[in-house]
Design a protein around this motif. Structure first.
Motif, PDB file in Angstrom:
ATOM      1  N   GLY A   1       0.831  -1.191   0.000  1.00 60.19           N
ATOM      2  CA  GLY A   1       0.000   0.000   0.000  1.00 60.19           C
ATOM      3  C   GLY A   1       0.869   1.245   0.000  1.00 60.19           C
ATOM      4  O   GLY A   1       1.898   1.292   0.684  1.00 60.19           O
ATOM      5  N   VAL A   2       0.470   2.252  -0.778  1.00 66.25           N
ATOM      6  CA  VAL A   2       1.216   3.508  -0.851  1.00 66.25           C
ATOM      7  C   VAL A   2       0.224   4.663  -0.864  1.00 66.25           C
ATOM      8  O   VAL A   2      -0.771   4.629  -1.588  1.00 66.25           O
ATOM      9  CB  VAL A   2       2.088   3.601  -2.124  1.00 66.25           C
TER      10      VAL A   2
ATOM     11  N   PHE B   1      -3.521   7.549  -3.425  1.00 62.41           N
ATOM     12  CA  PHE B   1      -3.869   6.355  -2.645  1.00 62.41           C
ATOM     13  C   PHE B   1      -3.948   5.195  -3.631  1.00 62.41           C
ATOM     14  O   PHE B   1      -4.880   5.131  -4.442  1.00 62.41           O
ATOM     15  CB  PHE B   1      -5.230   6.596  -1.978  1.00 62.41           C
ATOM     16  N   ASN B   2      -2.959   4.284  -3.592  1.00 64.66           N
ATOM     17  CA  ASN B   2      -2.929   3.253  -4.636  1.00 64.66           C
ATOM     18  C   ASN B   2      -3.903   2.106  -4.362  1.00 64.66           C
ATOM     19  O   ASN B   2      -4.578   2.051  -3.322  1.00 64.66           O
ATOM     20  CB  ASN B   2      -1.492   2.744  -4.846  1.00 64.66           C
TER      21      ASN B   2
ATOM     22  N   GLN C   1     -12.659   7.846  -2.118  1.00 65.23           N
ATOM     23  CA  GLN C   1     -13.100   8.294  -0.800  1.00 65.23           C
ATOM     24  C   GLN C   1     -11.920   8.701   0.086  1.00 65.23           C
ATOM     25  O   GLN C   1     -12.059   9.537   0.981  1.00 65.23           O
ATOM     26  CB  GLN C   1     -13.887   7.184  -0.106  1.00 65.23           C
ATOM     27  N   ALA C   2     -10.767   8.098  -0.158  1.00 66.01           N
ATOM     28  CA  ALA C   2      -9.600   8.376   0.670  1.00 66.01           C
ATOM     29  C   ALA C   2      -8.946   9.705   0.317  1.00 66.01           C
ATOM     30  O   ALA C   2      -8.517  10.460   1.209  1.00 66.01           O
ATOM     31  CB  ALA C   2      -8.575   7.252   0.525  1.00 66.01           C
ATOM     32  N   ILE C   3      -8.855  10.023  -0.961  1.00 64.43           N
ATOM     33  CA  ILE C   3      -8.165  11.244  -1.382  1.00 64.43           C
ATOM     34  C   ILE C   3      -8.904  12.477  -0.858  1.00 64.43           C
ATOM     35  O   ILE C   3     -10.120  12.594  -0.987  1.00 64.43           O
ATOM     36  CB  ILE C   3      -8.038  11.291  -2.920  1.00 64.43           C
ATOM     37  N   GLY C   4      -8.138  13.376  -0.265  1.00 69.08           N
ATOM     38  CA  GLY C   4      -8.700  14.603   0.305  1.00 69.08           C
ATOM     39  C   GLY C   4      -8.977  14.504   1.790  1.00 69.08           C
ATOM     40  O   GLY C   4      -9.146  15.512   2.466  1.00 69.08           O
TER      41      GLY C   4
ATOM     42  N   SER D   1      -6.010   0.677  -0.940  1.00 73.38           N
ATOM     43  CA  SER D   1      -7.460   0.538  -0.888  1.00 73.38           C
ATOM     44  C   SER D   1      -7.867  -0.868  -0.446  1.00 73.38           C
ATOM     45  O   SER D   1      -8.763  -1.047   0.378  1.00 73.38           O
ATOM     46  CB  SER D   1      -8.056   0.859  -2.264  1.00 73.38           C
ATOM     47  N   GLN D   2      -7.184  -1.907  -0.966  1.00 77.93           N
ATOM     48  CA  GLN D   2      -7.518  -3.292  -0.623  1.00 77.93           C
ATOM     49  C   GLN D   2      -7.221  -3.604   0.843  1.00 77.93           C
ATOM     50  O   GLN D   2      -7.980  -4.291   1.512  1.00 77.93           O
ATOM     51  CB  GLN D   2      -6.736  -4.241  -1.530  1.00 77.93           C
TER      52      GLN D   2
END
Length: 457
Positions: free
Chosen positions: A22-23, A35-36, A49-52, A40-41
């Motif tokens: 994960g990165v 967010f790669n 949803q993660a970005i921001g 996410s997995q």
């Protein structure tokens, strides 16, 4: 024609989405900027949803408030910091990961934010637990069947409010078991208060338990609350309860029966809401039979009775405990000792441990003080491990006496055609005494005696 910058960005995203780690990246305000797919997995949060969002709202780990590797990397401009931590996924699962944080810099060395990579260690953690057979239960380490029977009982015991008596030799971990019961109970958010009953005279034990009012005695200049009050709503652990005097046993029995008490110098009766767990290294049944310990108090405290076997009866736990203590002292002392030599393990496996688990812990701590190598060697152990103790000499002497006595009894029985009454007369002892000796010494007899009756008849 495709803009090379756009193509380079797409290629970077493709590469990041195809690696197994994960990165994600953040800016100076800890907002997630990328967010790669693996991130996410592992976390369960979709990239969009993660970005921001703030990284600590998505990457919910036990180091977010203190010890954040990204914060350290950004503040110090270091290349990377690594840790093994736990995170809570979107679905609420707690999983182990290895995380590395680094400062994100441009070509001129200016810090733009941070980049964090992390790897799911769940599979490795499961494998490690499988190898160790998960022989750890709330800091109690064992693979002994009797200990695992105890582990199975603890959640049920914790669910009740019944008084518990924990029996076991000194150093077996009675207080640790008591703390586990408290931690598993509905009282876990209240205090666990321990008192060693054996180390205090009656007047001091009474004032420690019940507290006192100012003026109750010469040095009582102000009120003092007792251990019972400190444990209100929680658990009161009475260690070495077999050592209290008969006079104080009466006072303790009254408290256990009525769950009320009066501080010294007070006429006010106070109701107590505490769960009582008692412990002893003595045989209370024998003390009751001898009239030293009150029978009614004994039955009051042994509603639930747990026994912890001594370490000499569960020597299969010694390698696990050695590993457990090495890991603990590595963390405490900042060392990286890997283990013990085969010779050290041989010495530790042969030792009888009159001090039980506590003695083994002290041996490993002693070795840590002296060891500046990767492996604990024989020279790092306490010298008395290589000297035969008086009690060990006594044990060997008693063993030889038992063997001689058993041989004499067997020979006498054989000479009298296995007739136990005749053999008892020849040995000049009573028949019942002979029966007890046969049982105590573990003597195996034929199925019939000299009267052609079954031995058990």
């Amino acid at each position: 024609m495709v803009d090379p910058k756009i193509e380079c960005k797409n290629l970077t995203e493709i590469i990041l989405d195809n690696i197994t780690e994960g990165v994600f990246t953040i800016d100076h305000e800890f907002n997630i900027t990328s967010f790669n797919k693996a991130a996410s997995q592992i976390t369960g949060f979709p990239t969009e949803q993660a970005i921001g969002k703030k990284c600590y709202d998505v990457f919910r780990s036990d180091i977010c408030e203190e010890g954040c590797v990204l914060k350290k990397a950004i503040e110090n401009g270091k290349n990377s910091y690594s840790k093994i931590v736990y995170i809570i996924t979107r679905k609420g699962f707690r999983i182990p990961i290895k995380v590395t944080g680094a400062a994100l810099k441009d070509k001129k060395g200016n810090i733009l934010g941070g980049v964090q990579t992390f790897r799911d260690l769940s599979t490795e953690d499961d494998l490690r637990k499988f190898i160790r057979r998960n022989y750890s239960y709330h800091d109690i380490v064992s693979k002994n069947p009797a200990m695992w029977q105890l582990f199975d009982l603890l959640p049920q015991v914790a669910d009740s409010n019944s008084t518990v008596l924990i029996e076991g030799e000194s150093g077996t971990g009675k207080e640790l078991v008591a703390r586990v019961i408290h931690q598993l109970s509905t009282r876990a958010d209240k205090n666990f208060v321990a008192i060693n009953c054996g180390g205090l005279p009656d007047n001091l034990l009474e004032s420690e338990l019940f507290g006192y009012k100012a003026g109750a005695f010469t040095d009582a200049r102000r009120d003092k609350i007792g251990r019972i009050a400190l444990a209100e709503g929680g658990t009161l652990f009475l260690d070495e309860i077999g050592d209290i005097s008969q006079a104080f046993q009466v006072k303790l029995l009254r408290f256990l029966q009525e769950k009320t008490y009066e501080p010294l110098g007070s006429v006010e009766t106070i109701n107590a809401n505490v769960r009582i767990i008692a412990a002893t290294n003595k045989n209370l049944e024998e003390l009751v039979a001898e009239g030293i310990f009150r029978k009614d108090l004994y039955y009051r405290i042994k509603v639930v009775r747990l026994h912890i076997p001594p370490l000499r009866q569960r020597k299969e736990d010694i390698p696990l405990l050695i590993d457990h203590f090495i890991r603990r002292f590595n963390n405490l002392q900042g060392k990286s000792i890997e283990g013990v030599s085969p010779r050290v393990l041989e010495v530790l496996m042969r030792h009888s441990y009159p001090g039980n688990v506590r003695e083994l812990e002290n041996i490993i701590e002693h070795a840590f003080v002296l060891c500046n190598e990767d492996i604990i060697q024989e020279k790092h152990l306490p010298i008395d491990l290589f000297e035969q103790r008086p009690e060990e000499i006594q044990d060997e002497y008693q063993k030889k006496l038992n063997e001689m006595e058993a041989e004499l009894i067997l020979r006498t029985l054989e000479e009298h055609n296995w007739n136990r009454q005749a053999a008892a007369r020849a040995l000049n002892i009573h028949k019942t005494t002979l029966f007890r000796k046969i049982k105590r010494l573990g003597i195996k007899l034929p199925h019939v005696d000299g009267r052609h009756r079954h031995v058990n008849d």
